[in-house]
Design an enzyme around this catalytic site. Structure first.
Site, PDB file in Angstrom:
ATOM      1  N   ASN A 168       0.808  -1.227   0.000  1.00 57.33           N
ATOM      2  CA  ASN A 168       0.000   0.000   0.000  1.00 57.33           C
ATOM      3  C   ASN A 168       0.839   1.274   0.000  1.00 57.33           C
ATOM      4  OD1 ASN A 168       0.782  -0.705   2.638  1.00 57.33           O
ATOM      5  ND2 ASN A 168      -0.974   0.327   3.553  1.00 57.33           N
ATOM      6  N   GLY A 244       2.070  -5.581   7.564  1.00 59.84           N
ATOM      7  CA  GLY A 244       1.122  -6.370   6.790  1.00 59.84           C
ATOM      8  C   GLY A 244      -0.031  -6.844   7.642  1.00 59.84           C
ATOM      9  N   SER A 245      -0.632  -7.948   7.249  1.00 63.59           N
ATOM     10  CA  SER A 245      -1.836  -8.449   7.906  1.00 63.59           C
ATOM     11  C   SER A 245      -1.508  -9.150   9.220  1.00 63.59           C
ATOM     12  CB  SER A 245      -2.562  -9.420   6.982  1.00 63.59           C
ATOM     13  OG  SER A 245      -1.834 -10.626   6.858  1.00 63.59           O
ATOM     14  N   GLY A 249       1.589 -11.608  10.063  1.00 63.84           N
ATOM     15  CA  GLY A 249       2.460 -11.144  11.140  1.00 63.84           C
ATOM     16  C   GLY A 249       2.669 -12.201  12.204  1.00 63.84           C
ATOM     17  N   GLU A 266       3.992  -4.082  12.460  1.00 67.60           N
ATOM     18  CA  GLU A 266       2.966  -3.058  12.231  1.00 67.60           C
ATOM     19  C   GLU A 266       1.875  -3.734  11.425  1.00 67.60           C
ATOM     20  OE1 GLU A 266       0.553  -0.829  10.587  1.00 67.60           O
ATOM     21  OE2 GLU A 266       2.186   0.056   9.410  1.00 67.60           O
ATOM     22  N   CYS A 300      -3.245   0.928   6.752  1.00 68.44           N
ATOM     23  CA  CYS A 300      -3.427   0.258   8.044  1.00 68.44           C
ATOM     24  C   CYS A 300      -4.063   1.195   9.055  1.00 68.44           C
ATOM     25  CB  CYS A 300      -2.086  -0.237   8.577  1.00 68.44           C
ATOM     26  SG  CYS A 300      -1.291  -1.483   7.553  1.00 68.44           S
ATOM     27  N   GLU A 477       7.905   2.542  14.896  1.00 67.48           N
ATOM     28  CA  GLU A 477       8.670   3.093  13.791  1.00 67.48           C
ATOM     29  C   GLU A 477       8.569   4.614  13.850  1.00 67.48           C
ATOM     30  OE1 GLU A 477       8.823   0.473  10.135  1.00 67.48           O
ATOM     31  OE2 GLU A 477       6.745   0.179  10.766  1.00 67.48           O
TER      32      GLU A 477
END
Length: 497
Positions: A168, A244-245, A249, A266, A300, A477
């Protein structure tokens, strides 16, 4: 002579591609063909067709990258922080110089409108500028052990870091992980999403041209099972940053656990935007629209739930619907207001969520259907959608749709607003719109999320730590916290008297 974005766009629409796009892995400071000789296709979401091919990596390619990163690890980790910072600053300069090309490629690969891609490129440059300075801010502490002792700590680079980059925000997500890792003195192996591989490759090349030693930053393309999994579970990798998902994860964390490798995750979100009755409704409506419809909702941290005071519920939804229905759909390179979703698979997933909501009897007040580019009849579009009066326990309010779908949840008082906001498994971000300073900060205090925006969604920038709670992941992050994530602390205590 530097080319303009328009010249690249004209080339694409006249030829169906752009010349000299990267095809191979970037390993050890060079373009390296895939070990298997196999290639994959990358697609233009605005047309729904392939326009370029790239290397299909596997475990053998990952092993090459590991060797390159290992060879470069000592030199880079021992380089003066100021020297590392100078290279990152030069990379930022090159990103800005080549921003037109990067933005066009990002828009073409991801589908997002060019204006959004241009913002992402600027954000990537800013990340490297910020961490160029942060490289010099890494320092240890002294410990008060008494007159006869000396105690101090020093940060050390953790080693080889793996970066699994989502589709994304391919360039900006790569930058926000790679830049602090490099600032800390780590070496990098990045695996971009197979639907958006190109700008991560271009970034690695820019870093090398900025003076990064060969092997410090490597990019291996391919699928998650063939390239991502061997990277995550490699014994030489000491840190994994994954975006990601939630299910993927969890798998990443399991694989990394075998080698006791640290992980920064994340993951997903179902973020609330709380609008109190005293809010500026024009600002709130614009904020909600940007929160959910930027990048076609594929964020996200998208504000996918409007949690609104019942007294203004009808008026605010009416304002949002009126503005949403004027959004112009179109190919990202046509500078549209609203672009396609990234893939046919993602389009079908979004449609499935909305179809099931319709079958449950929920009120879809606008959108709710697949669409195409009005100019061509092509592409993977989903109309901007609003589902009103969604119960707190409904799947539409609980599950991450990851598309341009806003669910509306009215409340009667502040306590109910907080319960609704915290009433999912996610805790990434939240937004608050109100003119009441105390109410804003009470909610900010009590909302279970890693970041809270007040009176402007997506406020802040690279300086602000970002990350989630609960099923949205852990670790931070951005900001100086990101550099710390790539360091290990060594403590020294010495008797001197």
């Amino acid at each position: 002579m530097t080319r303009t974005a328009d010249s690249y766009i004209e080339e694409y629409f006249s030829s169906g591609t752009i010349a000299d796009l990267p095809r191979d892995h970037f390993i050890g400071g060079a373009w390296v063909a895939p070990a298997s000789g196999q290639m994959m296709e990358t697609f233009d979401p605005g047309k729904g067709r392939a326009y370029h091919s790239f290397a299909a990596g596997n475990a053998e390619d990952i092993e090459r990258a590991i060797k390159a990163a290992s060879s470069a690890e000592k030199e880079w980790g021992r380089m003066k922080p100021s020297a590392r910072g100078a290279i990152l600053a030069k990379a930022a300069e090159l990103i800005r110089k080549e921003s037109a090309y990067l933005a066009v490629v990002e828009s073409l690969d991801s589908g997002k409108p060019l204006g959004e891609a241009e913002g992402d490129v600027g954000g990537a440059a800013r990340a490297f500028e910020y961490y160029a300075a942060a490289a010099n801010a890494l320092q240890g502490e002294s410990f008060p052990l008494g007159h006869d002792y000396l105690g101090y700590s020093q940060p050390e680079p953790v080693g080889i870091t793996a970066h699994i980059i989502p589709w994304n925000f391919p360039l900006s997500t790569a930058a926000r992980g790679i830049a602090p890792a490099l600032a800390a003195g780590c070496t990098v192996i990045a695996k971009p999403a197979e639907t958006t591989p190109l700008t991560a490759l271009l970034l690695a090349d820019i870093l090398f041209r900025a003076g990064l030693p060969a092997g410090v930053c490597n990019v291996v393309t391919g699928t998650g099972p063939e390239a991502g999994a061997p990277l995550v579970k490699h014994r030489a990798v000491r840190h994994v940053t994954f975006t990601g998902s939630v299910p993927t994860g969890i798998n990443v964390m399991r694989e990394a656990a075998e080698n006791v490798t640290r992980v920064l995750l994340e993951l997903g979100g179902k973020s609330p935007v709380i609008v109190l009755a005293d809010a500026d409704l024009d600002a709130a409506s614009d904020g909600v629209i940007g929160a959910i419809y930027e990048n076609a909702g594929q964020i996200c941290s998208a504000g996918s739930r409007l949690v609104v005071d019942r007294r203004i519920h009808g008026e605010l939804v009416e304002r949002i619907v009126a503005k949403v229905e004027t959004l112009e759909l179109g190919h990202g390179l046509k500078r549209s207001q609203f672009g396609p979703v990234n893939s046919q698979l993602q389009l079908d997933r979004i449609a499935g969520h909305v179809d099931r909501a319709r079958e449950r009897g929920l009120s879809i007040v606008t959108g709710g259907n697949k669409a195409t580019d009005p100019a061509t009849g092509e592409g993977w579009f989903f109309a901007p959608t609003i589902i009103d009066n969604v119960p707190a326990d409904d799947p539409a309010a609980q599950e991450e749709i990851f598309g341009p779908v806003l669910v509306v949840q009215p409340f009667d008082d502040e306590a109910e607003a907080l319960d609704i906001a915290n009433g999912t498994a996610f805790g990434l971000v939240a937004g608050i719109y109100t003119s009441d300073f105390s109410a804003a900060h009470r909610l900010a205090r009590d909302i279970d999320a890693g970041q809270v925006f007040i009176n402007e969604y997506f406020a802040g920038g690279i300086e602000v730590p970002f990350g989630g709670n609960k099923h949205s992941g852990f670790g931070r992050e951005k900001g100086l916290e990101a550099v710390k994530a790539y360091c290990r602390i060594k403590s020294v205590a010495a008797r001197i008297g």
